[in-house]
Design a protein around this motif. Structure first.
Motif, PDB file in Angstrom:
ATOM      1  N   PHE A  47      57.423  31.161  80.689  1.00  0.00           N
ATOM      2  CA  PHE A  47      56.064  30.851  80.225  1.00  0.00           C
ATOM      3  C   PHE A  47      55.170  30.444  81.404  1.00  0.00           C
ATOM      4  O   PHE A  47      53.993  30.809  81.455  1.00  0.00           O
ATOM      5  CB  PHE A  47      56.095  29.741  79.181  1.00  0.00           C
ATOM      6  CG  PHE A  47      56.406  30.214  77.794  1.00  0.00           C
ATOM      7  CD1 PHE A  47      55.468  30.942  77.068  1.00  0.00           C
ATOM      8  CD2 PHE A  47      57.630  29.956  77.212  1.00  0.00           C
ATOM      9  CE1 PHE A  47      55.744  31.387  75.787  1.00  0.00           C
ATOM     10  CE2 PHE A  47      57.925  30.397  75.926  1.00  0.00           C
ATOM     11  CZ  PHE A  47      56.985  31.117  75.211  1.00  0.00           C
ATOM     12  N   LEU A  48      55.746  29.688  82.331  1.00  0.00           N
ATOM     13  CA  LEU A  48      54.987  29.288  83.517  1.00  0.00           C
ATOM     14  C   LEU A  48      54.616  30.511  84.354  1.00  0.00           C
ATOM     15  O   LEU A  48      53.472  30.643  84.818  1.00  0.00           O
ATOM     16  CB  LEU A  48      55.816  28.299  84.343  1.00  0.00           C
ATOM     17  CG  LEU A  48      55.188  27.803  85.653  1.00  0.00           C
ATOM     18  CD1 LEU A  48      53.880  27.070  85.364  1.00  0.00           C
ATOM     19  CD2 LEU A  48      56.169  26.896  86.398  1.00  0.00           C
ATOM     20  N   SER A  96      54.300  33.543  83.301  1.00  0.00           N
ATOM     21  CA  SER A  96      53.323  34.319  82.541  1.00  0.00           C
ATOM     22  C   SER A  96      51.915  33.790  82.773  1.00  0.00           C
ATOM     23  O   SER A  96      50.976  34.570  83.007  1.00  0.00           O
ATOM     24  CB  SER A  96      53.668  34.261  81.046  1.00  0.00           C
ATOM     25  OG  SER A  96      52.700  34.945  80.270  1.00  0.00           O
ATOM     26  N   TRP A  97      51.769  32.487  82.722  1.00  0.00           N
ATOM     27  CA  TRP A  97      50.442  31.885  82.932  1.00  0.00           C
ATOM     28  C   TRP A  97      49.965  32.090  84.370  1.00  0.00           C
ATOM     29  O   TRP A  97      48.809  32.454  84.603  1.00  0.00           O
ATOM     30  CB  TRP A  97      50.499  30.399  82.605  1.00  0.00           C
ATOM     31  CG  TRP A  97      49.203  29.697  82.842  1.00  0.00           C
ATOM     32  CD1 TRP A  97      48.108  29.681  82.027  1.00  0.00           C
ATOM     33  CD2 TRP A  97      48.849  28.912  83.980  1.00  0.00           C
ATOM     34  NE1 TRP A  97      47.092  28.935  82.577  1.00  0.00           N
ATOM     35  CE2 TRP A  97      47.518  28.447  83.783  1.00  0.00           C
ATOM     36  CE3 TRP A  97      49.524  28.548  85.152  1.00  0.00           C
ATOM     37  CZ2 TRP A  97      46.865  27.652  84.704  1.00  0.00           C
ATOM     38  CZ3 TRP A  97      48.876  27.752  86.071  1.00  0.00           C
ATOM     39  CH2 TRP A  97      47.561  27.313  85.850  1.00  0.00           C
ATOM     40  N   GLU A 150      46.585  34.260  85.335  1.00  0.00           N
ATOM     41  CA  GLU A 150      45.448  33.571  85.949  1.00  0.00           C
ATOM     42  C   GLU A 150      45.202  34.071  87.371  1.00  0.00           C
ATOM     43  O   GLU A 150      44.049  34.287  87.776  1.00  0.00           O
ATOM     44  CB  GLU A 150      45.703  32.060  85.954  1.00  0.00           C
ATOM     45  CG  GLU A 150      45.731  31.434  84.578  1.00  0.00           C
ATOM     46  CD  GLU A 150      44.402  31.586  83.857  1.00  0.00           C
ATOM     47  OE1 GLU A 150      43.344  31.435  84.506  1.00  0.00           O
ATOM     48  OE2 GLU A 150      44.416  31.878  82.644  1.00  0.00           O
ATOM     49  N   ASP A 171      46.704  38.355  73.624  1.00  0.00           N
ATOM     50  CA  ASP A 171      47.595  37.346  74.202  1.00  0.00           C
ATOM     51  C   ASP A 171      49.060  37.670  73.964  1.00  0.00           C
ATOM     52  O   ASP A 171      49.950  37.016  74.530  1.00  0.00           O
ATOM     53  CB  ASP A 171      47.280  35.965  73.609  1.00  0.00           C
ATOM     54  CG  ASP A 171      45.904  35.456  74.039  1.00  0.00           C
ATOM     55  OD1 ASP A 171      45.427  35.879  75.109  1.00  0.00           O
ATOM     56  OD2 ASP A 171      45.314  34.640  73.303  1.00  0.00           O
ATOM     57  N   GLN A 229      51.474  38.277  76.890  1.00  0.00           N
ATOM     58  CA  GLN A 229      51.976  37.153  77.678  1.00  0.00           C
ATOM     59  C   GLN A 229      53.323  36.648  77.172  1.00  0.00           C
ATOM     60  O   GLN A 229      53.967  35.832  77.829  1.00  0.00           O
ATOM     61  CB  GLN A 229      50.944  36.024  77.688  1.00  0.00           C
ATOM     62  CG  GLN A 229      49.674  36.379  78.466  1.00  0.00           C
ATOM     63  CD  GLN A 229      48.745  35.194  78.642  1.00  0.00           C
ATOM     64  OE1 GLN A 229      48.057  34.791  77.718  1.00  0.00           O
ATOM     65  NE2 GLN A 229      48.737  34.624  79.828  1.00  0.00           N
TER      66      GLN A 229
END
Length: 208
Positions: free
Chosen positions: A106-107, A109-110, A114, A146, A149
């Motif tokens: 998840f980290l 992916s963000w 970004e 989304d 992601q």
């Protein structure tokens, strides 16, 4: 000695902490790499300044989904690499490592989203704000949904689980070692040859 238990270093709390930190660091690295590669792979949409405002070219719709497609490809590859690589390398505790892989995915992916958006083209409404008619600029690409992601964590979990149940996993080897008697005794080939029951009597040296 025979029957001595094998120390289970995998349960060492310090190793568990190190493993979690290594997994998260690996996720950050993969997220940065994917974020740097994403803008280089996307075919940007061209926007033209006209008297009626900003107009996109005819291929804009297809190119708009190009960003989603390339992000998904990079996320799938990065997720698999994170899941398989970290589970294979850091094995203090499979459950804790798997949870760290999910959090790291998840980290990543963000970070990749970004960073990729930040490195991509600027908003054409600002770039062409004072431009003359006929001027063009690349449109900023965005993720249209989304859902893409979630590709990172899904493929990370998939890669980790496939490795854990595969013959390449060390789990089957470790279970085989621990199955040699209670307490996890060493396999027979690792027992001390001198430590056998019923030691034979010494044979006196022969006399001439």
């Amino acid at each position: 000695m025979s029957g001595a238990p094998v120390p289970d270093r995998r349960r060492d709390p310090s190793r568990l902490v190190v493993d979690v930190l290594v997994v998260l660091a690996g996720a950050v690295l993969l997220g940065v790499v994917a974020g740097l590669a994403w803008p280089q792979l996307v075919d940007p949409v061209t926007v033209t300044r006209t008297g009626a405002g900003l107009v996109r070219d005819e291929a804009a719709l297809a190119q708009q989904f190009d960003a989603d497609a390339w992000y998904s490809v990079l996320a799938a590859a990065g997720g698999l690499l994170l899941g398989v690589g970290m589970i294979a390398w850091r094995r203090a505790d499979e459950v804790a490592t798997l949870l760290a892989v999910v959090a790291g995915a998840f980290l990543a992916s963000w970070i990749s989203a970004e960073l990729g958006l930040a490195l991509g083209p600027d908003d054409p409404s600002r770039v062409l704000a004072d431009a003359a008619e006929g001027a063009t600029a690349e449109a900023a690409f965005v993720l249209t949904t989304d859902v893409v992601q979630w590709v990172w964590p899904l493929f990370a979990v998939l890669g980790a689980l496939v490795f854990l149940i595969s013959p390449l996993s060390e789990r089957s080897i470790e279970e085989a070692v621990r199955s040699d008697g209670p307490g996890g005794a060493l396999p027979q080939e690792f027992h001390d040859p001198a430590d056998v029951s019923g030691t034979a009597e010494e044979t006196p040296p022969s006399r001439p």
